[in-house]
Write an enzyme that holds these catalytic residues in place. Structure first.
Site, PDB file in Angstrom:
ATOM      1  N   SER A  48       0.788  -1.228   0.000  1.00 30.52           N
ATOM      2  CA  SER A  48       0.000   0.000   0.000  1.00 30.52           C
ATOM      3  C   SER A  48       0.831   1.295   0.000  1.00 30.52           C
ATOM      4  O   SER A  48       0.752   2.090  -0.926  1.00 30.52           O
ATOM      5  CB  SER A  48      -0.942  -0.018   1.198  1.00 30.52           C
ATOM      6  N   ASP A 189       8.132  -1.471  10.589  1.00 30.63           N
ATOM      7  CA  ASP A 189       7.743  -2.727  11.237  1.00 30.63           C
ATOM      8  C   ASP A 189       8.334  -3.024  12.619  1.00 30.63           C
ATOM      9  O   ASP A 189       7.608  -3.216  13.571  1.00 30.63           O
ATOM     10  CB  ASP A 189       8.102  -3.903  10.321  1.00 30.63           C
ATOM     11  N   ARG A 224      17.018  -8.315   9.121  1.00 28.73           N
ATOM     12  CA  ARG A 224      15.566  -8.499   9.199  1.00 28.73           C
ATOM     13  C   ARG A 224      15.110  -8.585  10.658  1.00 28.73           C
ATOM     14  O   ARG A 224      15.924  -8.783  11.558  1.00 28.73           O
ATOM     15  CB  ARG A 224      15.167  -9.794   8.460  1.00 28.73           C
ATOM     16  N   TYR A 376      16.990  -3.306   9.791  1.00 31.67           N
ATOM     17  CA  TYR A 376      15.677  -2.817   9.394  1.00 31.67           C
ATOM     18  C   TYR A 376      15.332  -1.457   9.995  1.00 31.67           C
ATOM     19  O   TYR A 376      16.036  -0.497   9.754  1.00 31.67           O
ATOM     20  CB  TYR A 376      14.686  -3.904   9.837  1.00 31.67           C
ATOM     21  N   GLU A 420      16.954  -1.011  -0.301  1.00 27.09           N
ATOM     22  CA  GLU A 420      15.783  -0.807   0.552  1.00 27.09           C
ATOM     23  C   GLU A 420      16.117   0.139   1.711  1.00 27.09           C
ATOM     24  O   GLU A 420      15.335   1.001   2.078  1.00 27.09           O
ATOM     25  CB  GLU A 420      15.346  -2.190   1.074  1.00 27.09           C
TER      26      GLU A 420
HETATM   27  C1  9WN Z   1       5.629  -6.340   5.821  1.00 35.50           C
HETATM   28  C2  9WN Z   1       7.212  -3.546   1.325  1.00 35.50           C
HETATM   29  C3  9WN Z   1       7.148  -3.431   2.835  1.00 35.50           C
HETATM   30  C4  9WN Z   1       7.131  -1.969   3.320  1.00 35.50           C
HETATM   31  C5  9WN Z   1       7.318  -1.854   4.818  1.00 35.50           C
HETATM   32  C6  9WN Z   1       8.558  -2.640   5.214  1.00 35.50           C
HETATM   33  C7  9WN Z   1       8.439  -4.099   4.760  1.00 35.50           C
HETATM   34  C8  9WN Z   1       6.939  -6.066   5.067  1.00 35.50           C
HETATM   35  C9  9WN Z   1       7.944  -7.138   5.433  1.00 35.50           C
HETATM   36  O1  9WN Z   1       8.272  -4.139   3.350  1.00 35.50           O
HETATM   37  O2  9WN Z   1       7.358  -4.728   5.422  1.00 35.50           O
HETATM   38  O3  9WN Z   1       4.642  -5.485   5.356  1.00 35.50           O
HETATM   39  O4  9WN Z   1       7.785  -8.273   4.963  1.00 35.50           O
HETATM   40  O5  9WN Z   1       8.878  -6.870   6.196  1.00 35.50           O
HETATM   41  O6  9WN Z   1       8.778  -2.563   6.583  1.00 35.50           O
HETATM   42  O7  9WN Z   1       7.427  -0.493   5.172  1.00 35.50           O
HETATM   43  O8  9WN Z   1       5.913  -1.367   2.948  1.00 35.50           O
HETATM   44  O9  9WN Z   1       8.263  -2.767   0.824  1.00 35.50           O
END
Ligand code: 9WN
Length: 458
Positions: A48, A189, A224, A376, A420
Site C-alpha cells: 500500500s 515494522d 531483518r 531494518y 531498501e
Molecule cells: C511487511 C514492502 C514493505 C514496506 C514496509 C517494510 C516491509 C513487510 C515485510 O516491506 O514490510 O509489510 O515483509 O517486512 O517494513 O514499510 O511497505 O516494501
C-alpha cells in the site's frame, strides 16, 4: 560526536543522469503489468504505502503507470474504506511470500474473490501521492492532463472513504487519532517504538515452526526482524483474523493498539492534500472540511503524543495510556504539519540536529544502547522517511537543510544503489537491492525542488 554521513558538495550533472537512468531501470524491472512490486524477490505483491511513494516518482517517466498502480490498489479497497496493506498477485505462489493469502484468509468482498488482500492497513500516503502525480502529469501534455483529471476524480471519493475508516473505525483510543493494531501497519515494522507495547503481546515461537519465514531465504537474517518479533507479528494476525478483521470492540480482544506520530501526521497531511484535490475538482465546501479535519488531527497529535520531557513526539500505547520511551524517527515526522506551533517545530529541529539523529536521519536514536546499524527499522537510514523529513523542513522554511538533505540522499543512492535501506554510518546498501520506492523517490529528488503549497513562508 556526530557520526552520521558528512555534508556533501553540489551534485555533478553526470551523477544526476546516471541516477535518473538507473532509477528508471529499477522501475521497469519491477513493473508487473498492472502494479509495481517493491522488489522482485523479497516482496512479490503490491504494497500500500509503497504504491504511493512509487507513484510520486513514476509520474515523471510514466504517469499512466503511476495512475494504474494507485487504481490497482484502490480497486482492492474494502467496503468499509480500508485500503489493504498488501494486494496479493494471484499469479504469485503462496510459498513466495509469508504470510501469504491463505494465511490472511480474507473473505470475499465487493466483486473481489476471497484471499485477495491482507486485512490490515499502512500509512495513508495516497492522497499526497495522488496530488503529486496530478501536479506533475500535466507536464506530459494534454492527453496526460485529461487522464490525470479522470483518475483524480475516480480516486477522490475512495481517498475520502480511506480517511473515514481510519478516523472513525480506528479511533480506538477515542482521542481523535487512528490506532495501528499491528506493527506492519506503521510501515516501520520492527521500530523500537513498539517494543514496550509488543512486550505485552504473547510470543509463540511454535507458530514459526508451523509457518516458515520466507524472507530469510532471500535476505540476510541480521538485516531483518528477529524470530521473536515474527512470532508476535503472526500471533497478532491470528488475533485480528479471528473476528474477520472487525474493529468493533477490538481493544478488548486484541493485545496491540498504538497511536503512532508518523502514521497520524500522514493522516493529517492526507486531509490537506484532499483539500487541494477537492479545490481542484471544484468541491469548495469539502475542501474546507478537509482543512478542518487536518487541524483537528494536528491538535490531537500535540495533545496526546507530545512529550515535554524529551522534547519530541512518542507513540502512545492505547492499552496502558503511556507514551513509549524510545526516541524514534517517527517522533520527528509531525514536522510535516504546517500548523505545528513554532516552539514544537524548534524542539523537533533541536532533536533532529542533535547527535541522536542528524541528516539523513536514521530510523532510531544513534545513542541508544540497542541502536542497530543493520537491522531494518532499528537504526538504518530509509529514503521514504527522509523524503518525509525533507517535506517537513520545506514546510517550515528550513530551505538550506532541506537542500542539504536532498543532496545527501541523492549521493547516498547514487553511490550505493537503489537499496531498501542504508547503513547509517557507512552508507552501505542493506535489504533488497533494487527497491522501487528508493528508485521512485530518487526521481522526485532529482526533479522537484518546489515547496509544498501550504508551507509556512520561509
Ligand atoms: C511487511 C514492502 C514493505 C514496506 C514496509 C517494510 C516491509 C513487510 C515485510 O516491506 O514490510 O509489510 O515483509 O517486512 O517494513 O514499510 O511497505 O516494501
Amino acid at each position: 560526536m556526530h557520526d552520521h554521513l558528512p555534508p556533501t558538495p553540489a551534485l555533478k550533472p553526470d551523477m544526476s543522469a546516471e541516477l535518473w537512468n538507473s532509477a528508471v531501470r529499477v522501475l521497469e524491472t519491477n513493473w508487473a503489468g498492472d502494479h509495481m512490486v517493491p522488489s522482485r524477490r523479497l516482496y512479490p505483491h503490491q504494497w500500500s504505502w509503497d504504491a504511493a511513494f512509487i507513484a510520486i516518482g513514476l509520474a515523471y517517466v510514466n504517469p499512466t503507470r503511476a495512475w494504474r498502480d494507485l487504481r490497482s490498489l484502490f480497486e482492492a479497497q474494502w467496503p468499509d474504506g480500508r485500503v489493504p496493506h498488501i494486494v496479493f498477485d494471484p499469479a504469485t505462489a503462496e510459498a513466495d511470500y509469508f504470510p501469504g493469502p491463505a494465511f490472511w484468509d480474507v473473505p470475499a468482498y465487493g466483486n473481489r474473490a476471497a484471499r485477495g488482500s491482507t486485512g490490515i492497513v499502512q500509512p495513508p500516503m495516497h492522497a499526497i501521492a495522488a496530488w503529486e502525480v496530478y501536479r506533475h502529469a500535466a507536464a506530459h501534455g494534454a492527453n496526460c492532463a485529461q487522464e490525470a483529471r479522470t483518475e483524480l476524480e475516480w480516486l477522490y471519493p475512495r481517498l475520502v472513504a480511506q480517511q473515514r475508516y481510519l478516523t472513525t473505525d480506528r479511533n480506538l483510543g477515542r482521542g481523535g487519532l487512528a490506532s495501528i493494531v499491528h506493527p506492519w501497519e506503521s510501515g516501520l515494522d520492527n521500530s523500537p517504538a513498539w517494543d514496550e507495547a509488543m512486550a505485552n503481546v504473547p510470543a509463540d515461537l511454535a507458530l514459526l515452526s508451523q509457518y516458515r519465514r520466507r524472507d530469510l531465504d532471500v535476505s540476510d537474517a541480521a538485516h531483518r526482524p528477529t524470530d521473536l518479533d515474527y512470532s508476535r507479528y503472526v500471533g497478532l494476525v491470528v488475533s485480528y483474523r479471528a473476528e474477520g478483521y472487525a474493529d468493533a470492540g477490538l481493544l478488548d480482544r486484541h493485545a496491540f493498539a498504538v497511536e503512532c506520530p508518523a502514521f497520524n501526521s500522514i493522516l493529517a497531511s492526507a486531509e490537506l492534500a484532499l483539500a487541494q484535490i477537492a479545490g481542484e475538482l471544484g468541491r469548495t465546501a469539502e475542501a474546507a472540511t478537509h482543512r478542518h479535519r487536518a487541524a483537528q488531527i494536528t491538535a490531537a497529535i500535540i495533545r496526546r503524543l507530545w512529550n515535554e520531557e524529551t522534547g519530541t513526539f512518542h507513540a502512545l500505547d492505547v492499552h496502558t495510556g503511556k507514551l513509549t520511551p524510545a526516541n524514534c524517527v517517527s517522533g520527528l515526522l509531525p514536522l510535516m504539519l504546517p500548523d505545528l506551533p513554532a516552539d514544537l517545530v524548534q524542539a523537533i529541529m533541536n532533536e533532529m540536529r542533535s547527535n541522536r539523529f542528524g541528516l539523513p536521519v536514521p530510523s532510531y536514536d544513534r545513542t541508544a544502547p540497542d541502536f542497530d546499524t543493520m537491522r531494518y527499522w532499528r537504526g538504518p537510514v530509509w529514503i521514504n522517511v527522509n523524503w518525509l523529513v525533507r517535506r517537513g523542513l520545506l514546510m517550515h522554511g528550513f530551505r538550506d537543510e532541506a537542500e542539504d538533505l536532498r543532496t545527501a540522499m541523492v549521493r547516498l543512492v547514487h553511490r550505493n544503489g537503489h537499496f531498501e535501506y542504508f547503513h547509517p554510518t557507512t552508507g552501505e546498501g542493506l535489504g533488497a537491492p533494487t527497491f522501487s520506492w528508493t528508485a521512485a523517490l530518487s526521481l522526485d529528488l532529482l526533479a522537484d525542488r518546489s515547496v509544498p503549497a501550504y508551507a509556512k513562508a520561509g
